[in-house]
Structure formats: structure tokens, C-alpha cells
Write a protein that holds these residues in place. Structure first.
Motif, PDB file in Angstrom:
ATOM      1  N   VAL A 135      -6.863  32.443  31.982  1.00 26.98           N
ATOM      2  CA  VAL A 135      -5.387  32.419  32.034  1.00 26.98           C
ATOM      3  C   VAL A 135      -5.570  34.063  32.480  1.00 26.98           C
ATOM      4  CG1 VAL A 135      -2.744  32.076  31.599  1.00 26.98           C
ATOM      5  CG2 VAL A 135      -4.045  30.248  31.524  1.00 26.98           C
ATOM      6  N   PHE A 136      -6.254  34.733  31.187  1.00 27.67           N
ATOM      7  CA  PHE A 136      -6.773  35.865  31.395  1.00 27.67           C
ATOM      8  C   PHE A 136      -6.811  36.511  33.167  1.00 27.67           C
ATOM      9  CE2 PHE A 136      -7.928  39.746  30.555  1.00 27.67           C
ATOM     10  CZ  PHE A 136      -6.799  40.432  29.900  1.00 27.67           C
ATOM     11  N   LEU A 137      -7.471  35.970  33.590  1.00 27.38           N
ATOM     12  CA  LEU A 137      -8.000  36.739  34.705  1.00 27.38           C
ATOM     13  C   LEU A 137      -6.909  36.960  35.397  1.00 27.38           C
ATOM     14  CD1 LEU A 137     -10.354  37.646  35.871  1.00 27.38           C
ATOM     15  CD2 LEU A 137     -11.287  35.063  36.496  1.00 27.38           C
ATOM     16  N   VAL A 138      -6.538  35.035  35.368  1.00 24.67           N
ATOM     17  CA  VAL A 138      -5.590  34.864  36.996  1.00 24.67           C
ATOM     18  C   VAL A 138      -4.645  35.875  36.844  1.00 24.67           C
ATOM     19  CG1 VAL A 138      -4.101  33.250  38.192  1.00 24.67           C
ATOM     20  CG2 VAL A 138      -6.325  32.798  37.053  1.00 24.67           C
ATOM     21  N   TYR A 139      -3.954  36.194  35.885  1.00 24.76           N
ATOM     22  CA  TYR A 139      -2.883  37.525  35.536  1.00 24.76           C
ATOM     23  C   TYR A 139      -3.130  38.445  35.665  1.00 24.76           C
ATOM     24  CZ  TYR A 139       1.605  38.870  33.248  1.00 24.76           C
ATOM     25  OH  TYR A 139       2.412  40.018  33.264  1.00 24.76           O
ATOM     26  N   ALA A 140      -4.229  38.845  35.088  1.00 27.39           N
ATOM     27  CA  ALA A 140      -5.053  40.737  35.146  1.00 27.39           C
ATOM     28  C   ALA A 140      -5.388  40.585  37.316  1.00 27.39           C
ATOM     29  CB  ALA A 140      -6.201  40.711  35.340  1.00 27.39           C
ATOM     30  N   VAL A 141      -6.189  39.632  37.758  1.00 23.65           N
ATOM     31  CA  VAL A 141      -5.689  39.976  39.161  1.00 23.65           C
ATOM     32  C   VAL A 141      -4.589  40.329  39.802  1.00 23.65           C
ATOM     33  CG1 VAL A 141      -6.638  38.685  41.296  1.00 23.65           C
ATOM     34  CG2 VAL A 141      -7.917  39.136  39.523  1.00 23.65           C
ATOM     35  N   SER A 142      -4.106  38.724  39.134  1.00 19.99           N
ATOM     36  CA  SER A 142      -2.491  38.544  40.169  1.00 19.99           C
ATOM     37  C   SER A 142      -1.319  40.023  40.061  1.00 19.99           C
ATOM     38  CB  SER A 142      -1.182  38.002  39.569  1.00 19.99           C
ATOM     39  OG  SER A 142      -2.033  36.695  39.669  1.00 19.99           O
ATOM     40  N   ARG A 143      -1.577  41.106  38.812  1.00 18.58           N
ATOM     41  CA  ARG A 143      -1.139  41.987  38.491  1.00 18.58           C
ATOM     42  C   ARG A 143      -0.796  43.140  39.924  1.00 18.58           C
ATOM     43  NH1 ARG A 143      -1.357  44.935  32.451  1.00 18.58           N
ATOM     44  NH2 ARG A 143       0.180  46.434  33.805  1.00 18.58           N
ATOM     45  N   VAL A 144       0.176  43.667  40.444  1.00 16.93           N
ATOM     46  CA  VAL A 144       0.204  44.816  41.099  1.00 16.93           C
ATOM     47  C   VAL A 144       1.151  45.909  40.685  1.00 16.93           C
ATOM     48  CG1 VAL A 144       1.102  45.141  43.094  1.00 16.93           C
ATOM     49  CG2 VAL A 144       0.751  42.995  43.218  1.00 16.93           C
ATOM     50  N   ASP A 145       0.702  46.960  40.420  1.00 12.81           N
ATOM     51  CA  ASP A 145       2.093  47.981  40.038  1.00 12.81           C
ATOM     52  C   ASP A 145       2.549  47.625  38.667  1.00 12.81           C
ATOM     53  OD1 ASP A 145       1.136  49.950  42.146  1.00 12.81           O
ATOM     54  OD2 ASP A 145       2.814  49.086  43.396  1.00 12.81           O
ATOM     55  N   GLY A 146       1.613  47.207  37.583  1.00 13.30           N
ATOM     56  CA  GLY A 146       2.448  46.774  35.980  1.00 13.30           C
ATOM     57  C   GLY A 146       2.760  45.438  36.225  1.00 13.30           C
ATOM     58  N   HIS A 147       3.444  44.629  37.311  1.00 10.65           N
ATOM     59  CA  HIS A 147       4.071  43.870  37.507  1.00 10.65           C
ATOM     60  C   HIS A 147       3.464  42.178  37.829  1.00 10.65           C
ATOM     61  CE1 HIS A 147       7.548  45.812  36.165  1.00 10.65           C
ATOM     62  NE2 HIS A 147       7.777  46.927  37.069  1.00 10.65           N
ATOM     63  N   PRO A 149       3.897  39.542  40.019  1.00  9.81           N
ATOM     64  CA  PRO A 149       5.219  38.905  41.668  1.00  9.81           C
ATOM     65  C   PRO A 149       4.078  37.467  41.469  1.00  9.81           C
ATOM     66  CG  PRO A 149       4.029  40.868  42.867  1.00  9.81           C
ATOM     67  CD  PRO A 149       3.208  40.406  41.263  1.00  9.81           C
ATOM     68  N   VAL A 150       5.647  36.251  40.914  1.00 12.65           N
ATOM     69  CA  VAL A 150       5.731  35.173  41.506  1.00 12.65           C
ATOM     70  C   VAL A 150       4.308  34.512  42.702  1.00 12.65           C
ATOM     71  CG1 VAL A 150       6.376  32.772  41.072  1.00 12.65           C
ATOM     72  CG2 VAL A 150       7.217  34.671  39.752  1.00 12.65           C
ATOM     73  N   ASP A 151       4.502  34.497  43.425  1.00 13.75           N
ATOM     74  CA  ASP A 151       3.545  34.269  44.746  1.00 13.75           C
ATOM     75  C   ASP A 151       2.366  34.455  44.752  1.00 13.75           C
ATOM     76  OD1 ASP A 151       6.393  33.062  45.754  1.00 13.75           O
ATOM     77  OD2 ASP A 151       6.479  34.735  47.160  1.00 13.75           O
ATOM     78  N   THR A 152       2.107  35.803  44.228  1.00 18.94           N
ATOM     79  CA  THR A 152       0.719  36.224  44.180  1.00 18.94           C
ATOM     80  C   THR A 152       0.232  35.907  42.639  1.00 18.94           C
ATOM     81  OG1 THR A 152       1.380  38.158  44.720  1.00 18.94           O
ATOM     82  CG2 THR A 152      -0.681  38.227  43.515  1.00 18.94           C
ATOM     83  N   LEU A 153       1.519  35.247  41.733  1.00 19.74           N
ATOM     84  CA  LEU A 153       0.279  34.573  40.583  1.00 19.74           C
ATOM     85  C   LEU A 153       0.249  33.437  41.092  1.00 19.74           C
ATOM     86  CD1 LEU A 153      -0.572  34.391  37.820  1.00 19.74           C
ATOM     87  CD2 LEU A 153       1.889  34.127  36.620  1.00 19.74           C
ATOM     88  N   LEU A 154       0.793  32.762  42.108  1.00 16.53           N
ATOM     89  CA  LEU A 154       0.798  31.575  42.352  1.00 16.53           C
ATOM     90  C   LEU A 154      -0.822  30.867  43.057  1.00 16.53           C
ATOM     91  CD1 LEU A 154       1.871  28.414  42.738  1.00 16.53           C
ATOM     92  CD2 LEU A 154       3.037  29.304  44.583  1.00 16.53           C
ATOM     93  N   LEU A 155      -0.148  32.102  43.638  1.00 14.42           N
ATOM     94  CA  LEU A 155      -1.989  31.864  44.784  1.00 14.42           C
ATOM     95  C   LEU A 155      -3.217  32.186  44.280  1.00 14.42           C
ATOM     96  CD1 LEU A 155      -0.638  34.172  48.076  1.00 14.42           C
ATOM     97  CD2 LEU A 155      -1.245  31.936  47.619  1.00 14.42           C
ATOM     98  N   ALA A 156      -3.222  33.135  43.049  1.00  9.96           N
ATOM     99  CA  ALA A 156      -4.313  33.224  42.640  1.00  9.96           C
ATOM    100  C   ALA A 156      -5.045  32.357  41.616  1.00  9.96           C
ATOM    101  CB  ALA A 156      -3.859  35.039  41.520  1.00  9.96           C
ATOM    102  N   GLY A 157      -4.033  31.858  41.538  1.00  8.94           N
ATOM    103  CA  GLY A 157      -4.002  30.303  39.971  1.00  8.94           C
ATOM    104  C   GLY A 157      -4.424  29.576  41.037  1.00  8.94           C
ATOM    105  N   ILE A 158      -4.135  29.350  42.337  1.00 12.51           N
ATOM    106  CA  ILE A 158      -5.031  27.901  43.259  1.00 12.51           C
ATOM    107  C   ILE A 158      -6.171  28.816  43.269  1.00 12.51           C
ATOM    108  CG2 ILE A 158      -4.953  27.126  45.717  1.00 12.51           C
ATOM    109  CD1 ILE A 158      -1.139  27.439  45.222  1.00 12.51           C
ATOM    110  N   ALA A 159      -6.315  29.958  43.954  1.00  8.74           N
ATOM    111  CA  ALA A 159      -7.505  30.093  44.732  1.00  8.74           C
ATOM    112  C   ALA A 159      -8.425  30.132  43.181  1.00  8.74           C
ATOM    113  CB  ALA A 159      -7.203  31.795  45.160  1.00  8.74           C
ATOM    114  N   TYR A 160      -8.262  30.778  42.181  1.00  5.99           N
ATOM    115  CA  TYR A 160      -9.302  30.420  40.642  1.00  5.99           C
ATOM    116  C   TYR A 160      -9.684  28.918  40.649  1.00  5.99           C
ATOM    117  CZ  TYR A 160     -11.179  30.728  36.370  1.00  5.99           C
ATOM    118  OH  TYR A 160     -11.409  30.502  35.371  1.00  5.99           O
ATOM    119  N   GLY A 161      -8.345  28.082  40.303  1.00  8.95           N
ATOM    120  CA  GLY A 161      -8.333  26.677  40.944  1.00  8.95           C
ATOM    121  C   GLY A 161     -10.027  25.896  41.391  1.00  8.95           C
ATOM    122  N   PHE A 162      -9.642  26.420  42.730  1.00  6.60           N
ATOM    123  CA  PHE A 162     -10.458  25.620  43.699  1.00  6.60           C
ATOM    124  C   PHE A 162     -12.069  26.309  42.926  1.00  6.60           C
ATOM    125  CE2 PHE A 162      -7.076  25.169  46.975  1.00  6.60           C
ATOM    126  CZ  PHE A 162      -7.724  24.157  47.345  1.00  6.60           C
TER     127      PHE A 162
END
Length: 338
Positions: A135-147, A149-162
């Protein structure tokens, strides 16, 4: 007092009683009640030095040491997954989101597979650590300018899941004859549950579910996304808190029982159809319903094909998949609200 509270409380008590009463060994209702009463008295006696209770009931070991920890653990796991499902659907503003969407289950699978190979006795602990790190890795990869975005977190989670699933299956296949242990864990099971598991899960559930119930107003507001900023909500701050609570609840649930799908998806929807989308009622009601649902699913898993035990994840999939397809059809027609 809300009408839903006594109804769901009664459902919970009925599910727990059925879980204790029905099993491979035939018991009477008095066997169940006397064994639970004796167990409570014995526990209080040890804690507060009361006079020891009387004669041990004949079914005490079966009820108190075997069935009750399993039933209570199933209830707590179901409540945690259902509550995490409520938060996930609010966070992603998607009625088809579930607690595993940010990579928790996939990460836990890697830890479980590694544990089965190198430290079988620590498989649950390694699954927990791996889930939280994922979860920490997915969250870190999804960060954009300190925030985040929900869509980025969702896609990162799906990609990491595979990716994590591929690694997990490779590790499972490399185990040879020992692979069945990891297979059973990945499909979910409460077999071997003990009071230590119950205690740990109770503490985590109390913190996680309690926090989500406490912050019901913020969950309502976060459904509006960035528009919530105009309503005075620090969206990014609360998003981090809710992701943390969801990850904690789901990671501990997975580490104690394996990957059990659909409970976190189905429970919020069933309750939402009855009570509406207000998280003041939705979160606690979903927890009560999810706990009851998983206790009944586990009861089916251990009795439907006796003496063989079916992994509980198979039972919840058989129960939840048709409901998911129903939700998907309604979502396509625009009839499904988030």
C-alpha cells in the motif's frame, strides 16, 4: 434507537449462535450456552480471582476452544472488510470499488508465499508486513506534486495487483508439494483460528471501524471529490487518513484469514439499498451485516461438503459474483448510485 440497529444486532447474534451450534459434532442449544457461560466465568475468575466455576460442560473444548474463536474471527474480518469497502467506495467515488483495490491482497499474497517457503509459522505476519508495504508503494507511486489523485491511485493499484499476482503465482509454483498450503491460504480460511488471532483482530477492528464511524461526515463530504474543498474539507488530508484506515483493516483481515472477496463489495450495497447513502448509518450497519454474512459463509464452507472443508473465499465468490454482475448491469444503465 434506530430500527436497523436491533435488527442487525439480532442477525449478528443469530449468525454467531448458528456458527457455534452447527458443525461436524452434533450439539444441543444447552451445550452451546452452558459452554459459553462456563468460558466467560472461567475467564473472569482468572482475571479477577473469583471463585472458580463448577463442573466443565462436556462440549466446552469444542465450543470455547474451537468454534467460538473461529466464529468471532470470521465476524471481525467480515465487519472490517465491509467497513473498508464503504470507505473505498467513498474514496474512489465508485460503487464497484472494494477494499483490495489499492494492492492490499496482492501484496499480502507475496508475503504469504514467501512465508510458506522460508518461515511457515510466520506466514500471517509476513503477509501483513507485505500488504502494508505494498500500500505504501502504491501510494508513493501515485503521488503527483504532493497530492494523490484518485484515478492515479486506482490505476497504480490495479497495475501493482497484476505484478504482485504474477510474483505470487511464481512463488507458489516453485514450492512443489508444499504449494497446497499457500493455495488454501490464498483462497481464504478460518481453520486453526485461536484467541490470539481474535484479540489482535478485535483491537484493529475497534480502531479502524471506530475511526470510520466517527468520521462519517467527512466520508459524506469526500464523495464530492475536489468540490469538497469549497465546503471546508481538507480532501487530501482525509484521503490519506481513510486510505490508511482501509489499508490497516484489510491488511490485518487478509493476514489472519487469507483473501476473501466480495464481502467488502456486497455488504455496503445491500445496506445502502435499505438505509441510503448517509455514512452515519451506512458504516456501522455495513460492519454488522458484513460480520454476519461472513460467519454464515464460513458455516457453509465447513459443513456443505463434510468432512472436506471448502475455502471460504470460494463460498463468498459464489455468493458475491452474481450480485456483482447485477451491480455491473445497473451501473451500465446508470441506475447505480455511489
Amino acid at each position: 434507537m434506530k430500527k436497523w440497529l436491533p435488527t442487525l444486532t439480532a442477525l449478528s447474534l443469530a449468525a454467531v449462535f448458528l456458527g457455534l451450534y452447527i458443525g461436524s459434532v452434533s450439539l444441543t442449544p444447552s451445550d452451546v450456552t452452558s459452554s459459553v457461560a462456563y468460558g466467560v466465568e472461567s475467564t473472569l475468575s482468572r482475571a479477577f480471582h473469583f471463585v472458580k466455576p463448577g463442573r466443565t460442560p462436556k462440549a466446552f473444548i469444542i465450543v470455547w476452544e474451537l468454534r467460538l474463536p473461529r466464529v468471532l474471527l470470521a465476524y471481525l474480518v467480515g465487519a472490517s472488510l465491509a467497513s473498508a469497502g464503504v470507505a473505498s467506495q467513498a474514496l474512489f467515488r465508485n460503487p464497484l470499488a472494494d477494499p483490495y483495490i489499492i494492492g492490499v491482497s496482492a501484496g499480502a499474497g507475496i508475503g504469504a508465499a514467501l512465508g510458506a517457503i522460508y518461515a511457515p509459522s510466520q506466514m500471517g505476519t509476513l503477509a501483513l508486513v507485505s500488504a502494508l508495504l505494498s500500500v505504501f508503494l502504491v501510494y508513493a507511486v501515485s503521488r503527483v506534486d504532493g497530492h494523490v489523485p484518485v484515478d492515479t491511485l486506482l490505476l497504480a493499484g490495479i497495475a501493482y495487483g497484476f505484478l504482485a499476482s504474477a510474483v505470487t503465482w511464481y512463488l507458489v509454483l516453485s514450492q512443489g508439494e508444499r504449494a497446497h498450503v499457500t493455495w488454501m491460504w490464498l483462497m481464504g480460511s478460518f481453520n486453526g483460528a485461536d484467541w490470539r488471532d481474535v484479540g489482535e483482530m478485535f483491537f484493529v477492528s475497534l480502531l479502524g471501524i471506530g475511526f470510520l464511524v466517527w468520521k462519517w461526515r467527512e466520508l459524506n463530504l469526500i464523495l464530492f471529490g475536489e468540490e469538497s474543498i469549497a465546503l471546508g474539507l481538507d480532501v487530501h488530508f482525509y484521503r490519506k487518513l481513510f486510505i490508511g484506515a482501509t489499508a490497516l483493516l484489510t491488511a490485518f483481515a487478509v493476514s489472519t484469514s487469507g483473501i476473501i472477496g466480495f464481502v467488502g463489495l456486497v455488504s455496503p450495497h445491500v445496506v445502502r439499498l435499505i438505509l441510503g447513502p448517509n455514512h452515519r448509518n451506512l458504516t456501522p450497519a455495513s460492519a454488522l451485516f458484513g460480520g454476519s454474512l461472513l460467519v454464515l459463509a464460513d458455516l457453509i464452507a465447513r459443513t456443505a461438503a463434510r468432512p472436506t472443508e471448502i475455502p471460504v473465499g470460494i463460498v463468498t465468490a459464489l455468493m458475491g459474483a452474481p450480485f456483482f454482475l447485477y451491480l455491473l448491469v445497473k451501473h451500465k444503465r446508470g441506475e447505480l448510485y455511489s
